[in-house]
Write a protein that holds these residues in place. Structure first.
Motif, PDB file in Angstrom:
ATOM      1  N   LEU A 258      -6.100  25.397  13.481  1.00 10.05           N
ATOM      2  CA  LEU A 258      -5.542  25.660  12.053  1.00 10.05           C
ATOM      3  C   LEU A 258      -3.874  25.754  12.372  1.00 10.05           C
ATOM      4  N   ALA A 259      -3.138  25.886  12.562  1.00  6.44           N
ATOM      5  CA  ALA A 259      -1.937  25.914  13.186  1.00  6.44           C
ATOM      6  C   ALA A 259      -1.639  25.428  12.886  1.00  6.44           C
ATOM      7  N   SER A 260      -1.940  23.809  13.477  1.00  6.90           N
ATOM      8  CA  SER A 260      -1.425  22.403  13.065  1.00  6.90           C
ATOM      9  C   SER A 260      -1.321  21.902  11.670  1.00  6.90           C
ATOM     10  N   HIS A 261      -1.964  22.780  11.264  1.00  8.07           N
ATOM     11  CA  HIS A 261      -3.147  21.677   9.757  1.00  8.07           C
ATOM     12  C   HIS A 261      -2.023  22.391   8.838  1.00  8.07           C
ATOM     13  N   ALA A 262      -2.081  23.774   9.343  1.00 10.42           N
ATOM     14  CA  ALA A 262      -0.474  24.418   8.653  1.00 10.42           C
ATOM     15  C   ALA A 262       0.567  24.129   8.393  1.00 10.42           C
ATOM     16  N   LEU A 263       0.824  23.818   9.209  1.00  9.14           N
ATOM     17  CA  LEU A 263       2.542  22.942   9.951  1.00  9.14           C
ATOM     18  C   LEU A 263       2.684  22.124   9.120  1.00  9.14           C
ATOM     19  N   GLN A 264       1.819  21.453   8.871  1.00  3.52           N
ATOM     20  CA  GLN A 264       1.707  19.774   7.495  1.00  3.52           C
ATOM     21  C   GLN A 264       2.028  20.340   6.973  1.00  3.52           C
ATOM     22  N   THR A 265       1.262  20.972   6.506  1.00  2.00           N
ATOM     23  CA  THR A 265       0.974  21.255   4.748  1.00  2.00           C
ATOM     24  C   THR A 265       2.999  22.098   4.971  1.00  2.00           C
ATOM     25  N   PHE A 266       3.264  22.851   5.400  1.00  2.00           N
ATOM     26  CA  PHE A 266       4.036  23.732   5.352  1.00  2.00           C
ATOM     27  C   PHE A 266       5.598  22.249   5.326  1.00  2.00           C
ATOM     28  N   ILE A 267       5.546  21.688   5.644  1.00  2.00           N
ATOM     29  CA  ILE A 267       5.923  20.743   6.322  1.00  2.00           C
ATOM     30  C   ILE A 267       5.894  19.539   4.820  1.00  2.00           C
ATOM     31  N   ARG A 268       5.384  18.878   4.711  1.00  2.00           N
ATOM     32  CA  ARG A 268       4.903  18.630   2.490  1.00  2.00           C
ATOM     33  C   ARG A 268       4.963  19.530   1.897  1.00  2.00           C
ATOM     34  N   ALA A 269       5.545  20.431   1.618  1.00  2.00           N
ATOM     35  CA  ALA A 269       5.495  21.678   1.207  1.00  2.00           C
ATOM     36  C   ALA A 269       7.268  21.937   1.039  1.00  2.00           C
ATOM     37  N   ARG A 270       7.903  21.920   2.306  1.00  2.00           N
ATOM     38  CA  ARG A 270       8.894  21.977   1.992  1.00  2.00           C
ATOM     39  C   ARG A 270       9.955  20.686   1.554  1.00  2.00           C
ATOM     40  N   SER A 271       9.070  19.231   1.722  1.00  2.00           N
ATOM     41  CA  SER A 271       9.975  18.196   1.293  1.00  2.00           C
ATOM     42  C   SER A 271       9.692  17.998  -0.012  1.00  2.00           C
ATOM     43  N   VAL A 272       8.449  18.943  -0.887  1.00  2.00           N
ATOM     44  CA  VAL A 272       8.704  19.109  -2.011  1.00  2.00           C
ATOM     45  C   VAL A 272       9.513  19.572  -3.229  1.00  2.00           C
ATOM     46  N   TYR A 273       9.609  21.035  -2.731  1.00  2.00           N
ATOM     47  CA  TYR A 273       9.813  21.980  -2.883  1.00  2.00           C
ATOM     48  C   TYR A 273      10.781  22.255  -2.635  1.00  2.00           C
TER      49      TYR A 273
END
Length: 303
Positions: A258-273
């Motif tokens: 779950l933490a791995s998935h969360a990190l990838q999601t946050f990295i994607r959000a950081r790249s967008v926003y």
């Protein structure tokens, strides 16, 4: 014993922690890259020093609340840093969120200069720091914990000693890891509710009263529903802390799906926003993907 404290790092969190010390009657000397961040503290009775060395020269213990291990090390060891000014026998109290090994490495550097370290990361959110109700987690020697306990009690409501140096870092990262996982989950839950025809105010309150509730839902859920996303915590910081969690998973042999998935999601959000976007804006990835926002009247823009 009357202890004079220095406080370096007056960002969203640090200014409130320092303010609690001042309000409690402690003598506090402050420094930040932006003197404007100190104005309210100076008006309340804190004193200004021009750099970390000047802070350290004027106090018995220096508290730091900084954005990354690199900044902490620079403030500690750099030219006109803390170790250039703090007398032997002084205490460095690190309130930043660091990796366990960084804590131990920096503590060793400090010890070579006769300075003892205590780690004291906090958890619960900036809004609780503002009212001195945040949770403080201590790692370090028992005598230093006892010596500085009045200061910790001035800054927070719940005080825990997690054990020796490094252990507060581990549990603080664990709590942040859970918060980021819960944040993604609350966004998905609210979106399911909206697409399922449930009024979002009703959904928020029913979830809050249910077995699926979380601290994150109760707090960050509100600024998501407002649309400000303003939790005073950035994408960059979230990615840093999730990176620490993944490092612990590797070190301790614990798979963190779950933490791995969360990190990838946050990295994607950081790249967008962007890295300076509020961490709660990770939920906007789902809003944008579905083409539906999560808004309800009456929720605050900031806690």
């Amino acid at each position: 014993m009357t202890i004079t404290y220095g406080f370096i790092g007056l960002g969203h969190l640090g200014r409130h922690l320092a303010g609690s010390l001042v309000r409690a009657g402690f003598s506090v000397v402050v420094n930040d890259l932006d003197r404007g961040n100190a104005e309210d503290l100076l008006n309340a009775g804190a004193r200004w020093a021009d750099d970390p060395q000047a802070v350290a020269e004027a106090v018995d213990a220096v508290i730091t609340c900084l954005p990354s291990p690199k900044v902490s090390e620079r403030v500690l060891t750099g030219e006109r840093g803390i170790l250039s000014g703090l007398k032997s026998g002084g205490t460095w109290i690190e309130m930043s969120t660091l990796d366990e090994q960084e804590v131990l490495r920096l503590a060793k550097i400090a010890a070579e200069h006769g300075v003892r370290m205590v780690e004291s990361p906090v958890t619960g959110g900036v809004h609780l720091a503002a009212t001195a109700e945040i949770t403080v987690i201590i790692g370090g020697d028992e005598d230093l914990y006892a010596l500085h306990l009045p200061a910790f009690q001035a800054m927070g409501k719940r005080i825990f000693r997690a054990g020796p140096l490094g252990k507060a870092a581990v549990i603080k990262v664990i709590t942040n890891m859970l918060a980021f996982i819960h944040l993604i989950a609350t966004g998905e839950a609210l979106m399911l509710a909206k697409k399922g025809g449930i009024d979002l105010t009703d959904a928020f309150n029913i979830i809050k009263a249910s077995s699926g509730n979380s601290f994150v839902h109760e707090t960050e859920g509100q600024v998501i529903l407002n649309g400000s996303y303003n939790i005073n915590f950035t994408m960059d910081l979230a990615c840093k802390d999730l990176g620490f969690a993944m490092g612990f998973g590797r070190d301790f042999g614990v798979p963190l799906d779950l933490a791995s998935h969360a990190l990838q999601t946050f990295i994607r959000a950081r790249s967008v926003y962007g890295g300076d976007a509020w961490s709660s804006q990770v939920v906007k990835l789902l809003e944008d993907a579905v083409g539906t926002d999560l808004r309800a009247p009456g929720f605050p823009a900031e806690l």
